[in-house]
Design a protein around this motif. Structure first.
Motif, PDB file in Angstrom:
ATOM      1  N   PHE A 117       0.830  -1.209   0.000  1.00 31.31           N
ATOM      2  CA  PHE A 117       0.000   0.000   0.000  1.00 31.31           C
ATOM      3  C   PHE A 117       0.862   1.256   0.000  1.00 31.31           C
ATOM      4  N   LYS A 118       0.337   2.273  -0.671  1.00 34.74           N
ATOM      5  CA  LYS A 118       0.988   3.580  -0.666  1.00 34.74           C
ATOM      6  C   LYS A 118       1.026   4.090   0.767  1.00 34.74           C
ATOM      7  N   ASN A 119       2.093   4.754   1.127  1.00 34.35           N
ATOM      8  CA  ASN A 119       2.243   5.352   2.456  1.00 34.35           C
ATOM      9  C   ASN A 119       2.458   4.336   3.579  1.00 34.35           C
ATOM     10  N   SER A 120       2.593   3.065   3.241  1.00 33.32           N
ATOM     11  CA  SER A 120       2.853   2.071   4.286  1.00 33.32           C
ATOM     12  C   SER A 120       4.261   2.269   4.831  1.00 33.32           C
ATOM     13  N   ARG A 121       4.402   2.146   6.149  1.00 30.81           N
ATOM     14  CA  ARG A 121       5.756   2.274   6.710  1.00 30.81           C
ATOM     15  C   ARG A 121       6.452   0.914   6.805  1.00 30.81           C
ATOM     16  N   LEU A 122       5.740  -0.107   6.341  1.00 29.18           N
ATOM     17  CA  LEU A 122       6.319  -1.457   6.395  1.00 29.18           C
ATOM     18  C   LEU A 122       7.590  -1.633   5.562  1.00 29.18           C
ATOM     19  N   PRO A 123       7.668  -1.044   4.339  1.00 26.71           N
ATOM     20  CA  PRO A 123       8.898  -1.245   3.562  1.00 26.71           C
ATOM     21  C   PRO A 123      10.164  -0.866   4.335  1.00 26.71           C
ATOM     22  N   GLU A 124      10.075   0.193   5.109  1.00 31.81           N
ATOM     23  CA  GLU A 124      11.230   0.632   5.897  1.00 31.81           C
ATOM     24  C   GLU A 124      11.587  -0.423   6.962  1.00 31.81           C
ATOM     25  N   VAL A 125      10.547  -1.022   7.544  1.00 30.33           N
ATOM     26  CA  VAL A 125      10.766  -2.066   8.557  1.00 30.33           C
ATOM     27  C   VAL A 125      11.421  -3.281   7.912  1.00 30.33           C
ATOM     28  N   ILE A 126      10.869  -3.698   6.779  1.00 32.97           N
ATOM     29  CA  ILE A 126      11.379  -4.886   6.071  1.00 32.97           C
ATOM     30  C   ILE A 126      12.828  -4.683   5.642  1.00 32.97           C
ATOM     31  N   LYS A 127      13.113  -3.462   5.208  1.00 33.16           N
ATOM     32  CA  LYS A 127      14.459  -3.133   4.752  1.00 33.16           C
ATOM     33  C   LYS A 127      15.483  -3.356   5.865  1.00 33.16           C
ATOM     34  N   THR A 128      15.072  -3.055   7.082  1.00 35.06           N
ATOM     35  CA  THR A 128      16.004  -3.053   8.207  1.00 35.06           C
ATOM     36  C   THR A 128      16.132  -4.400   8.906  1.00 35.06           C
ATOM     37  N   ILE A 129      15.002  -5.094   9.094  1.00 38.48           N
ATOM     38  CA  ILE A 129      15.070  -6.330   9.890  1.00 38.48           C
ATOM     39  C   ILE A 129      15.568  -7.509   9.050  1.00 38.48           C
ATOM     40  N   ASN A 130      16.018  -8.520   9.743  1.00 38.30           N
ATOM     41  CA  ASN A 130      16.457  -9.748   9.087  1.00 38.30           C
ATOM     42  C   ASN A 130      15.235 -10.529   8.622  1.00 38.30           C
ATOM     43  N   LEU A 131      15.303 -11.045   7.402  1.00 42.68           N
ATOM     44  CA  LEU A 131      14.152 -11.757   6.832  1.00 42.68           C
ATOM     45  C   LEU A 131      13.822 -13.058   7.580  1.00 42.68           C
ATOM     46  N   ASN A 132      14.732 -13.495   8.442  1.00 38.69           N
ATOM     47  CA  ASN A 132      14.440 -14.659   9.285  1.00 38.69           C
ATOM     48  C   ASN A 132      13.287 -14.406  10.244  1.00 38.69           C
ATOM     49  N   ASN A 133      12.855 -13.142  10.310  1.00 34.78           N
ATOM     50  CA  ASN A 133      11.794 -12.779  11.245  1.00 34.78           C
ATOM     51  C   ASN A 133      10.479 -12.458  10.547  1.00 34.78           C
ATOM     52  N   VAL A 134      10.322 -12.969   9.332  1.00 37.40           N
ATOM     53  CA  VAL A 134       9.126 -12.639   8.554  1.00 37.40           C
ATOM     54  C   VAL A 134       8.460 -13.898   8.002  1.00 37.40           C
ATOM     55  N   VAL A 135       7.136 -13.954   8.115  1.00 32.88           N
ATOM     56  CA  VAL A 135       6.369 -14.973   7.391  1.00 32.88           C
ATOM     57  C   VAL A 135       5.337 -14.254   6.524  1.00 32.88           C
TER      58      VAL A 135
END
Ligand SMILES: [Zn+2]
Length: 250
Positions: free
Chosen positions: A175-193
């Motif tokens: 989504f436009k304006n989502s702040r998630l991309p910034e979070v994803i960029k920073t955290i290790n992908l081992n912490n995402v499903v």
């Protein structure tokens, strides 16, 4: 293979078609979230009919108004008698819709966390406008699980991860304006499903339409762009995270 760790499916849905289309899109395993009495019963029924469909069951915070302790016993009986149940959820706190019954929400949130502890199962957490209480409550329990539909700040993401939780990431990332991309960029992908929360929250370019588990690759592609890695890597890493959290063989 991709895994959709969170979707809602009812008997009225075209279940066979939805699952087939997901499988064709390489979304090979699906985890249905049953979060009210009807949803729980149907999630168990559907998962028993399809080899690649699993479920997590628990009472959503919006269900607590009419909930009693007996319902938690009912939940426990279902969990212990069904081998497709991977965890307890979605459970949690929703102060956006239910600020007036905070106490009752907290009571049943804790009850279900205790149940998960007793059964040694992971939990799937719903938290809306309730970070502090969610985090402080989770801190009192030794559990692992998924923060479903995570859309918070980088700071809160880090706190959840430190507690042993992974973030459930879906359509909101696109989504436009989502702040998630910034979070994803920073955290290790081992912490995402990955999750769709289908039929809700369809990713762009389907935003506003019905969401389906077959859209999981859209989320993976967005993550691959943000992390500058291949979609194959996103697929492998996120699926092995699911395997670790839910103790699921893939
Ligand atoms: Zn959901």
């Amino acid at each position: 293979m991709y895994i959709d760790t969170h979707l809602h499916l009812n008997k009225e849905d075209d279940v066979k078609k939805i699952i087939k289309e997901a499988t064709d899109a390489n979304v090979q395993k699906l985890v249905i979230s049953g979060c009210d009495k009807k949803g729980i019963t149907e999630a168990l029924e559907i998962s028993s009919c399809f080899e690649n469909v699993y479920t997590t069951i628990g009472f959503h915070p919006s269900e607590v108004i009419e909930l009693t302790d007996d319902d938690i016993i009912w939940l426990e009986t279902l969990i212990t008698s069904n081998n497709k149940v991977l965890g307890v959820g979605e459970i949690g706190l929703d102060y956006y819709y239910g600020k007036e019954n905070k106490e009752k929400q907290l009571y049943f949130f804790k009850k279900q966390l205790e149940l998960a502890e007793k059964l040694a199962l992971p939990v799937v957490i719903h938290s809306r406008e309730a970070f502090e209480d969610t985090y402080n409550t989770l801190k009192e329990h030794k559990l692992k699980g998924v923060i479903h539909c995570f859309s918070g700040s980088l700071e809160t993401a880090k706190l959840y991860i430190k507690l042993g939780y992974v973030l459930g990431v879906g359509g909101v990332l696109t989504f436009k304006n989502s702040r998630l991309p910034e979070v994803i960029k920073t955290i290790n992908l081992n912490n995402v499903v990955l999750e769709t929360d289908s039929p809700y929250l369809a990713p762009t370019p389907h935003r506003g339409e019905i969401n389906y588990p077959k859209y999981i690759p859209i989320i993976a592609k967005k993550i691959s762009e943000i992390k500058k890695i291949s979609t194959k890597d996103v697929e492998n890493i996120t699926s092995s995270n699911v395997s670790r959290i839910f103790d699921l063989k893939i």
